[in-house]
Design a protein around this motif. Structure first.
Motif, PDB file in Angstrom:
ATOM      1  N   PHE A   1     -14.184 -13.907 -11.059  1.00  0.00           N
ATOM      2  CA  PHE A   1     -12.892 -13.735 -11.910  1.00  0.00           C
ATOM      3  C   PHE A   1     -12.213 -12.401 -11.735  1.00  0.00           C
ATOM      4  O   PHE A   1     -11.123 -12.194 -11.509  1.00  0.00           O
ATOM      5  CB  PHE A   1     -13.327 -14.062 -13.373  1.00  0.00           C
ATOM      6  N   LEU A   2     -13.116 -11.310 -11.943  1.00  0.00           N
ATOM      7  CA  LEU A   2     -12.630 -10.046 -11.868  1.00  0.00           C
ATOM      8  C   LEU A   2     -11.949  -9.646 -10.586  1.00  0.00           C
ATOM      9  O   LEU A   2     -10.886  -9.035 -10.355  1.00  0.00           O
ATOM     10  CB  LEU A   2     -13.472  -8.884 -12.250  1.00  0.00           C
ATOM     11  N   LEU A   3     -12.696 -10.073  -9.485  1.00  0.00           N
ATOM     12  CA  LEU A   3     -12.022  -9.593  -8.078  1.00  0.00           C
ATOM     13  C   LEU A   3     -11.054 -10.590  -7.896  1.00  0.00           C
ATOM     14  O   LEU A   3      -9.780 -10.011  -7.313  1.00  0.00           O
ATOM     15  CB  LEU A   3     -13.230 -10.346  -6.908  1.00  0.00           C
ATOM     16  N   ALA A   4     -10.653 -11.932  -8.163  1.00  0.00           N
ATOM     17  CA  ALA A   4      -9.403 -12.568  -8.220  1.00  0.00           C
ATOM     18  C   ALA A   4      -8.330 -12.039  -8.936  1.00  0.00           C
ATOM     19  O   ALA A   4      -7.082 -12.018  -8.572  1.00  0.00           O
ATOM     20  CB  ALA A   4      -9.673 -14.000  -8.660  1.00  0.00           C
ATOM     21  N   PHE A   5      -8.604 -11.366 -10.166  1.00  0.00           N
ATOM     22  CA  PHE A   5      -7.662 -10.870 -11.011  1.00  0.00           C
ATOM     23  C   PHE A   5      -7.055  -9.593 -10.411  1.00  0.00           C
ATOM     24  O   PHE A   5      -5.979  -9.513 -10.450  1.00  0.00           O
ATOM     25  CB  PHE A   5      -8.201 -10.711 -12.579  1.00  0.00           C
ATOM     26  N   ILE A   6      -7.883  -8.661 -10.082  1.00  0.00           N
ATOM     27  CA  ILE A   6      -7.505  -7.510  -9.292  1.00  0.00           C
ATOM     28  C   ILE A   6      -6.694  -7.724  -8.208  1.00  0.00           C
ATOM     29  O   ILE A   6      -5.579  -7.178  -7.814  1.00  0.00           O
ATOM     30  CB  ILE A   6      -8.631  -6.760  -8.890  1.00  0.00           C
ATOM     31  N   PHE A   7      -7.058  -8.913  -7.289  1.00  0.00           N
ATOM     32  CA  PHE A   7      -6.379  -8.948  -6.141  1.00  0.00           C
ATOM     33  C   PHE A   7      -4.646  -9.479  -6.484  1.00  0.00           C
ATOM     34  O   PHE A   7      -3.875  -9.194  -5.740  1.00  0.00           O
ATOM     35  CB  PHE A   7      -7.011 -10.191  -5.517  1.00  0.00           C
ATOM     36  N   CYS A   8      -4.776 -10.416  -7.481  1.00  0.00           N
ATOM     37  CA  CYS A   8      -3.689 -11.036  -8.028  1.00  0.00           C
ATOM     38  C   CYS A   8      -2.523  -9.880  -8.568  1.00  0.00           C
ATOM     39  O   CYS A   8      -1.391  -9.779  -8.338  1.00  0.00           O
ATOM     40  CB  CYS A   8      -3.783 -12.208  -8.719  1.00  0.00           C
ATOM     41  N   LEU A   9      -3.275  -9.067  -9.135  1.00  0.00           N
ATOM     42  CA  LEU A   9      -2.609  -8.035  -9.616  1.00  0.00           C
ATOM     43  C   LEU A   9      -2.112  -7.102  -8.702  1.00  0.00           C
ATOM     44  O   LEU A   9      -0.769  -6.780  -8.526  1.00  0.00           O
ATOM     45  CB  LEU A   9      -3.257  -7.213 -10.662  1.00  0.00           C
ATOM     46  N   PHE A  10      -2.803  -6.968  -7.609  1.00  0.00           N
ATOM     47  CA  PHE A  10      -2.281  -5.951  -6.662  1.00  0.00           C
ATOM     48  C   PHE A  10      -1.576  -6.420  -5.828  1.00  0.00           C
ATOM     49  O   PHE A  10      -0.125  -5.984  -5.457  1.00  0.00           O
ATOM     50  CB  PHE A  10      -3.595  -5.656  -5.660  1.00  0.00           C
ATOM     51  N   ASN A  11      -1.508  -7.645  -5.282  1.00  0.00           N
ATOM     52  CA  ASN A  11      -0.643  -8.529  -4.386  1.00  0.00           C
ATOM     53  C   ASN A  11       0.769  -8.827  -5.105  1.00  0.00           C
ATOM     54  O   ASN A  11       1.755  -8.874  -4.469  1.00  0.00           O
ATOM     55  CB  ASN A  11      -1.391  -9.842  -3.874  1.00  0.00           C
ATOM     56  N   GLY A  12       0.526  -8.987  -6.557  1.00  0.00           N
ATOM     57  CA  GLY A  12       1.902  -9.328  -7.228  1.00  0.00           C
ATOM     58  C   GLY A  12       2.964  -8.039  -7.244  1.00  0.00           C
ATOM     59  O   GLY A  12       4.077  -8.237  -7.107  1.00  0.00           O
ATOM     60  N   TYR A  13       2.406  -6.907  -7.530  1.00  0.00           N
ATOM     61  CA  TYR A  13       2.789  -5.496  -7.311  1.00  0.00           C
ATOM     62  C   TYR A  13       3.280  -5.395  -5.950  1.00  0.00           C
ATOM     63  O   TYR A  13       4.516  -5.345  -5.733  1.00  0.00           O
ATOM     64  CB  TYR A  13       2.116  -4.289  -7.740  1.00  0.00           C
ATOM     65  N   LEU A  14       2.552  -5.558  -5.022  1.00  0.00           N
ATOM     66  CA  LEU A  14       2.995  -5.232  -3.593  1.00  0.00           C
ATOM     67  C   LEU A  14       4.172  -6.169  -3.045  1.00  0.00           C
ATOM     68  O   LEU A  14       4.906  -5.855  -2.415  1.00  0.00           O
ATOM     69  CB  LEU A  14       1.895  -5.587  -2.812  1.00  0.00           C
ATOM     70  N   GLN A  15       4.152  -7.744  -3.306  1.00  0.00           N
ATOM     71  CA  GLN A  15       5.171  -8.462  -2.532  1.00  0.00           C
ATOM     72  C   GLN A  15       6.465  -8.340  -3.458  1.00  0.00           C
ATOM     73  O   GLN A  15       7.517  -8.559  -3.186  1.00  0.00           O
ATOM     74  CB  GLN A  15       4.684  -9.983  -2.885  1.00  0.00           C
ATOM     75  N   GLY A  16       6.057  -8.493  -4.855  1.00  0.00           N
ATOM     76  CA  GLY A  16       7.209  -8.175  -6.099  1.00  0.00           C
ATOM     77  C   GLY A  16       8.153  -7.028  -5.717  1.00  0.00           C
ATOM     78  O   GLY A  16       9.341  -6.973  -5.485  1.00  0.00           O
ATOM     79  N   ARG A  17       7.589  -5.922  -5.424  1.00  0.00           N
ATOM     80  CA  ARG A  17       7.996  -4.613  -5.508  1.00  0.00           C
ATOM     81  C   ARG A  17       8.799  -4.566  -4.100  1.00  0.00           C
ATOM     82  O   ARG A  17       9.739  -3.826  -3.946  1.00  0.00           O
ATOM     83  CB  ARG A  17       7.110  -3.282  -5.543  1.00  0.00           C
ATOM     84  N   SER A  18       8.099  -4.939  -2.981  1.00  0.00           N
ATOM     85  CA  SER A  18       8.962  -5.056  -1.656  1.00  0.00           C
ATOM     86  C   SER A  18       9.964  -5.941  -1.615  1.00  0.00           C
ATOM     87  O   SER A  18      11.132  -5.238  -1.232  1.00  0.00           O
ATOM     88  CB  SER A  18       7.798  -5.609  -0.654  1.00  0.00           C
ATOM     89  N   LEU A  19       9.831  -7.022  -2.165  1.00  0.00           N
ATOM     90  CA  LEU A  19      11.160  -7.955  -2.082  1.00  0.00           C
ATOM     91  C   LEU A  19      12.118  -7.489  -3.040  1.00  0.00           C
ATOM     92  O   LEU A  19      13.270  -7.896  -2.958  1.00  0.00           O
ATOM     93  CB  LEU A  19      10.633  -9.360  -2.415  1.00  0.00           C
ATOM     94  N   SER A  20      11.889  -7.058  -4.332  1.00  0.00           N
ATOM     95  CA  SER A  20      12.729  -6.569  -5.401  1.00  0.00           C
ATOM     96  C   SER A  20      13.690  -5.207  -5.047  1.00  0.00           C
ATOM     97  O   SER A  20      14.720  -4.994  -5.425  1.00  0.00           O
ATOM     98  CB  SER A  20      11.926  -6.521  -6.810  1.00  0.00           C
ATOM     99  N   ASN A  21      12.775  -4.296  -4.157  1.00  0.00           N
ATOM    100  CA  ASN A  21      13.408  -3.091  -4.300  1.00  0.00           C
ATOM    101  C   ASN A  21      13.678  -2.470  -2.923  1.00  0.00           C
ATOM    102  O   ASN A  21      14.515  -1.626  -2.718  1.00  0.00           O
ATOM    103  CB  ASN A  21      12.814  -2.091  -4.994  1.00  0.00           C
ATOM    104  N   TYR A  22      13.012  -3.093  -1.891  1.00  0.00           N
ATOM    105  CA  TYR A  22      13.016  -2.440  -0.511  1.00  0.00           C
ATOM    106  C   TYR A  22      13.375  -3.171   0.737  1.00  0.00           C
ATOM    107  O   TYR A  22      13.910  -2.872   1.578  1.00  0.00           O
ATOM    108  CB  TYR A  22      11.732  -1.789  -0.356  1.00  0.00           C
ATOM    109  N   ALA A  23      13.142  -4.533   0.679  1.00  0.00           N
ATOM    110  CA  ALA A  23      13.254  -5.329   2.067  1.00  0.00           C
ATOM    111  C   ALA A  23      14.802  -5.539   2.107  1.00  0.00           C
ATOM    112  O   ALA A  23      15.335  -5.716   1.128  1.00  0.00           O
ATOM    113  CB  ALA A  23      12.499  -6.611   1.695  1.00  0.00           C
ATOM    114  N   GLU A  24      15.166  -5.165   3.250  1.00  0.00           N
ATOM    115  CA  GLU A  24      16.711  -5.395   3.566  1.00  0.00           C
ATOM    116  C   GLU A  24      16.962  -6.595   4.559  1.00  0.00           C
ATOM    117  O   GLU A  24      16.252  -6.466   5.590  1.00  0.00           O
ATOM    118  CB  GLU A  24      17.117  -4.286   4.124  1.00  0.00           C
ATOM    119  N   TYR A  25      17.966  -7.336   4.232  1.00  0.00           N
ATOM    120  CA  TYR A  25      18.089  -8.439   5.163  1.00  0.00           C
ATOM    121  C   TYR A  25      19.941  -8.553   5.330  1.00  0.00           C
ATOM    122  O   TYR A  25      20.354  -8.064   4.254  1.00  0.00           O
ATOM    123  CB  TYR A  25      17.735  -9.806   4.534  1.00  0.00           C
TER     124      TYR A  25
END
Length: 261
Positions: A119-143
Motif C-alpha cells: 500500500f505504501l509503495l503504491a501510495f508514494i508512486f501515485c503521489l509522485f506520478n500525480g505531481y510529475l504528470q500534473g505539473r508537466s501538463l499544467s505548467n510546462y508542456a507546449e503544443y
C-alpha cells in the motif's frame, strides 16, 4: 493577488521534471529486475509474514487517490490549461484515476487484505506520478493550437482509449470468474485473455503508451516505460503461477504482449 507556488514556472523545475521523467523509466527497469528475485506481496501472493494488511477496497481507494487529487490542485491557476491540448491531455490522465480511485475499489468482490508495504509503495508512486504528470501538463508542456488534429495525438488517443477499454473489460472478466460465495482461482477466458495471461496489464500498458504518444513529453514517456517494466514483471509472475497450478492452462497464451511476449 497572491500567487501560489504551483502557479509559478521556472527553468530549474522544467529541468527537474524532465530528469524525474527519465528517472521514472529507469526506476521501472530496476524494479523489474528486483521483482525477478523478490516477490511483491499482493493478492494471491500476500501472506501474514509480510506484516499487517489493510482492507482491499480502502487500500485501493487511498493509494490511487493522490494521482487524482494532486493534478487537480496543481491545475488551479495553471497558465498552460488555458490551451485546449493541455486540458484534454490532463483530462485523459484524470479519467484513468477517476476510475481507479472512485469506481474500481467499490467493484472489488472480497479481495485479500493489502500488505502495508505494498500500500505504501503504491501510495508514494501515485503521489509522485500525480505531481510529475500534473505539473508537466499544467505548467510546462507546449503544443500548437491544432495539436488535437495532429497524427501523434490521434494515434495516441486511440491507443489510450482502446487500452483503457481492454483494462476495464479484463478486470470485469476477472471479477466474474467467481460466483457469490466461491473461493479459489479459475483460468480466465474471453477477451484479451485468449491471447495473453496479463490481459488487464496489457490494456494498461497500451493505455499509457498511447497517452505518452499523445503527450510527447519526457514525463509521460517515463511513466509508460515504468508501467511496461513493472506490469510485464507482474504478468510473468502470474503466467508462471497459472502454468504451475493448472495442467490445462493454454500453452499458446503469451505473457502480456499478444503474439510477442
Amino acid at each position: 493577488m497572491q500567487q501560489f507556488w504551483w502557479e509559478v514556472e521556472s527553468p530549474a523545475e522544467r529541468w527537474l521534471l524532465a530528469a524525474l521523467g527519465c528517472g521514472l523509466g529507469g526506476l521501472g527497469l530496476v524494479l523489474a529486475l528486483v521483482l525477478r528475485c523478490v516477490q511483491l506481496p499482493y493478492g494471491r501472493y500476500a501472506s501474514p509474514s509480510f506484516g499487517p494488511g489493510l482492507p482491499a477496497r480502502a487500500a485501493w481507494f487511498v493509494q490511487e487517490l493522490p494521482a487524482l487529487l494532486v493534478p487537480l490542485v496543481l491545475s488551479s491557476g495553471a497558465a498552460r490549461l488555458h490551451h485546449s491540448p493541455n486540458r484534454v491531455l490532463l483530462g485523459l490522465f484524470l479519467m484513468h484515476y477517476l476510475h481507479r480511485a472512485l469506481i474500481f475499489p467499490f467493484l472489488i468482490r472480497g479481495g485479500k487484505p493489502t500488505p502495508l508495504i505494498t500500500f505504501l509503495l503504491a501510495f508514494i508512486f501515485c503521489l509522485f506520478n500525480g505531481y510529475l504528470q500534473g505539473r508537466s501538463l499544467s505548467n510546462y508542456a507546449e503544443y500548437p493550437s491544432d495539436w488535437l488534429k495532429h497524427p501523434c495525438f490521434i494515434a495516441g488517443f486511440a491507443g489510450w482509449l482502446i487500452g483503457m477499454v481492454i483494462n476495464i473489460h479484463s478486470d470485469h472478466i476477472l471479477r466474474s470468474l467467481r460466483k457469490p460465495g466461491e473461493t479459489g482461482y479459475k483460468i480466465p477466458k474471453r477477451g484479451m485473455f485468449e491471447y495473453v495471461t496479463g490481459a488487464n496489464f496489457f490494456g494498461e500498458i497500451l493505455e499509457w503508451f498511447g497517452f505518452a504518444l499523445a503527450c510527447c513529453t519526457i514525463e509521460s514517456a517515463g511513466f509508460a516505460m515504468c508501467t511496461l517494466f513493472i506490469l510485464a514483471s507482474r504478468a510473468r509472475q502470474h503466467h508462471e503461477w497459472y502454468l504451475e497450478k493448472f495442467e490445462d492452462y493454454p500453452k499458446s497464451r503469451k505473457i502480456v504482449i499478444p503474439f510477442l511476449y
